[in-house]
Design an enzyme around this catalytic site. Sequence first.
Site, PDB file in Angstrom:
ATOM      1  N   GLU A 108      24.884  20.775  32.046  1.00  0.00           N
ATOM      2  CA  GLU A 108      25.361  19.430  31.718  1.00  0.00           C
ATOM      3  C   GLU A 108      25.009  19.049  30.285  1.00  0.00           C
ATOM      4  OE1 GLU A 108      23.491  17.615  35.064  1.00  0.00           O
ATOM      5  OE2 GLU A 108      24.861  18.654  36.423  1.00  0.00           O
ATOM      6  N   GLU A 128      23.428  21.658  42.392  1.00  0.00           N
ATOM      7  CA  GLU A 128      22.941  20.376  42.919  1.00  0.00           C
ATOM      8  C   GLU A 128      23.294  20.170  44.387  1.00  0.00           C
ATOM      9  OE1 GLU A 128      23.370  19.611  38.434  1.00  0.00           O
ATOM     10  OE2 GLU A 128      24.413  20.751  39.983  1.00  0.00           O
TER      11      GLU A 128
END
Length: 247
Positions: A108, A128
């Site tokens: 990210e 995640e």
Amino acid sequence: MSTVDYALDDGIAVIWLNRPERLNAVVAELVDDLLEALDAAAKSDARAVVLAGRGRAFCAGHDLKEPTPPGDSRPRLDRLQDVTRRLRGLRQPVIAAVHGYAIGAGAEFAMGCDLILAAEDAVFAFPEVSLGLSVTGAASRLLPLLVGPLKAKELLLLGERVSGTEAAGLGLVNAALPADDLMDTALAWAARIAAHPAAAATMAKRALDSGIDSSLDAALELEVSHALITEHSAEVAASAEAFRSRA
């Protein structure tokens, strides 16, 4: 800054994530230091920025060996989201030079940059969901724009790892290179950008991002809301305990 190195030379600011003993995994101190380095670049006369990682990885994601701090998580999560805001808000174009792992928050961080170069054997993944967590860093907005909504869902829902070469084929990165050429190429790209009129480079970045980022703040806020729900779940506690108990 103890977890991030910053250097400025000939119009190029280079920011190194510097927790090599933990594969540059994310902790609160690293986030604070990274934001400080980005602020230093913003105030400098740099005309391009390179973001890289010391040691064997770019960034292996959140440090799951560190327990979640007690108390209200929103300030910490908002602080993490500020990394994406700061990267997108810099007037200078930012190039991510990714080697080794770029996992979760590490991937990210890279996506928050304007250009991404990767070593051919780099490893990207978004684990995640498998850990019971929520994505951050505007991945919910940026990943579908880069690879398409179907592939984005595949990457998030299956959590499979992709190499730098595969990432280039997906459009997740601009190019995949031999690891030994990565940093030299990133600096060469930065030098080419730095040679352009700074105002024109800034306006090109702003113009391209104006549509991309029109819903960025909404994505960042939704991610925080989801993170607040997920991070204290039993599933997350179990996966974190399993990770910490590894030899």
